[in-house]
Design an enzyme around this catalytic site. Structure first.
Site, PDB file in Angstrom:
ATOM      1  N   GLU A 190       0.694   3.920   1.777  1.00 53.35           N
ATOM      2  CA  GLU A 190       1.104   4.370   3.099  1.00 53.35           C
ATOM      3  C   GLU A 190       2.390   3.662   3.541  1.00 53.35           C
ATOM      4  O   GLU A 190       3.319   4.295   4.061  1.00 53.35           O
ATOM      5  CB  GLU A 190      -0.006   4.098   4.125  1.00 53.35           C
ATOM      6  CG  GLU A 190      -1.303   4.836   3.842  1.00 53.35           C
ATOM      7  CD  GLU A 190      -2.280   4.045   2.999  1.00 53.35           C
ATOM      8  OE1 GLU A 190      -3.490   4.228   3.175  1.00 53.35           O
ATOM      9  OE2 GLU A 190      -1.832   3.244   2.150  1.00 53.35           O
ATOM     10  N   CYS A 192      -6.924   1.825   4.873  1.00 54.38           N
ATOM     11  CA  CYS A 192      -7.528   0.565   5.303  1.00 54.38           C
ATOM     12  C   CYS A 192      -7.161   0.303   6.770  1.00 54.38           C
ATOM     13  O   CYS A 192      -6.238   0.934   7.300  1.00 54.38           O
ATOM     14  CB  CYS A 192      -7.036  -0.586   4.425  1.00 54.38           C
ATOM     15  SG  CYS A 192      -5.303  -1.060   4.701  1.00 54.38           S
ATOM     16  N   CYS A 252      -3.305  -0.527   7.363  1.00 54.69           N
ATOM     17  CA  CYS A 252      -2.398   0.627   7.270  1.00 54.69           C
ATOM     18  C   CYS A 252      -2.626   1.591   8.432  1.00 54.69           C
ATOM     19  O   CYS A 252      -1.684   2.196   8.940  1.00 54.69           O
ATOM     20  CB  CYS A 252      -2.587   1.358   5.940  1.00 54.69           C
ATOM     21  SG  CYS A 252      -1.830   0.510   4.534  1.00 54.69           S
ATOM     22  N   HIS A 290       0.817  -1.211   0.000  1.00 52.93           N
ATOM     23  CA  HIS A 290       0.000   0.000   0.000  1.00 52.93           C
ATOM     24  C   HIS A 290       0.856   1.268   0.000  1.00 52.93           C
ATOM     25  O   HIS A 290       2.004   1.263   0.445  1.00 52.93           O
ATOM     26  CB  HIS A 290      -0.943  -0.011   1.194  1.00 52.93           C
ATOM     27  CG  HIS A 290      -2.081  -0.975   1.038  1.00 52.93           C
ATOM     28  ND1 HIS A 290      -3.200  -0.974   1.849  1.00 52.93           N
ATOM     29  CD2 HIS A 290      -2.274  -1.982   0.147  1.00 52.93           C
ATOM     30  CE1 HIS A 290      -4.025  -1.929   1.460  1.00 52.93           C
ATOM     31  NE2 HIS A 290      -3.487  -2.553   0.434  1.00 52.93           N
TER      32      HIS A 290
END
Length: 219
Positions: free
Chosen positions: A115, A139, A142, A113
């Site tokens: 992040e 999400c 994260c 992801h």
């Protein structure tokens, strides 16, 4: 003048306004979110393009987008969604509800992801207290493993993420609850498409070009 001609004329006038005295430079939130959106254009995920920028004291200390880890073929390179392909194979072999199988196979997604990729660019000490600009609401994973663990002070979000009103709790609300519990501020940045286009036009046609500034008093 037909509708098409009027439309073209209107666009030309807007462009002229952008490139002259009506131009309003981006504020800090617009600036950093625009950078996050730009990062997202590098994504290699078939499901969603996401970008992130980590900011501290108005300086960018990390940036990232979602895509396969280095050394692993991305879904764009493969030509298909990796985990959905596995889910279809599973469904073909063992049957069941395909939607449910796909949901269960999300854990095999190839993408790191945005992040997580962003926070790899600086130490935890440096990241502490920073603000993460993200193109989508994070999400739960994260939120917990990246945002809360690295003690960020806040997040700035452009678009929302996976909500299902029929469920008692969905991914969006799970993240929201974690952020609230951790005392991390959340703010949505209203960067509308028209404003993004305005900034892009200014970038393409004005940045780097000589201005028409004239000295006062005829000097």
């Amino acid at each position: 003048m037909n509708f098409s001609s009027k439309n073209i004329r209107r666009k030309e006038m807007k462009r002229k306004d952008i490139l002259t005295e009506r131009w309003t430079k981006p504020n800090w939130d617009e600036y950093f979110m625009f950078m996050a959106i730009t990062c997202a254009t590098r994504h290699s995920c078939f499901k969603r393009g996401v970008g992130a920028i980590l900011v501290k004291d108005k300086r960018i200390i990390g940036s990232g987008y979602n895509g396969a880890a280095s050394g692993i073929p991305s879904c764009h390179e493969l030509g298909y969604c990796y985990y959905e392909n596995l889910a279809h194979k599973e469904h073909k072999t063992n049957g069941g509800d395909l939607a449910a199988v796909k949901e269960n196979f999300k854990i095999y997604c190839q993408a790191v992801h945005a992040e997580a990729n962003t926070l790899t660019q600086c130490s935890r000490d440096k990241a502490k207290g920073g603000i993460l600009y993200i193109t989508n609401y994070p999400c739960p994973r994260c939120t917990q493993d990246i945002i809360i663990t690295n003690k960020l002070s806040g997040i700035r979000v452009w678009k929302d993420y996976l909500q299902n009103s029929t469920l008692t709790i969905d991914e969006r609300r799970a993240s929201e609850n974690k952020l609230l519990e951790a005392g991390i501020s959340v703010q949505f940045i209203n960067l509308i498409p028209e404003r993004i286009s305005q900034i892009a036009v200014y970038m393409a046609e004005s940045v780097g070009a000589r201005t028409n500034y004239k000295f006062r008093g005829g000097e």
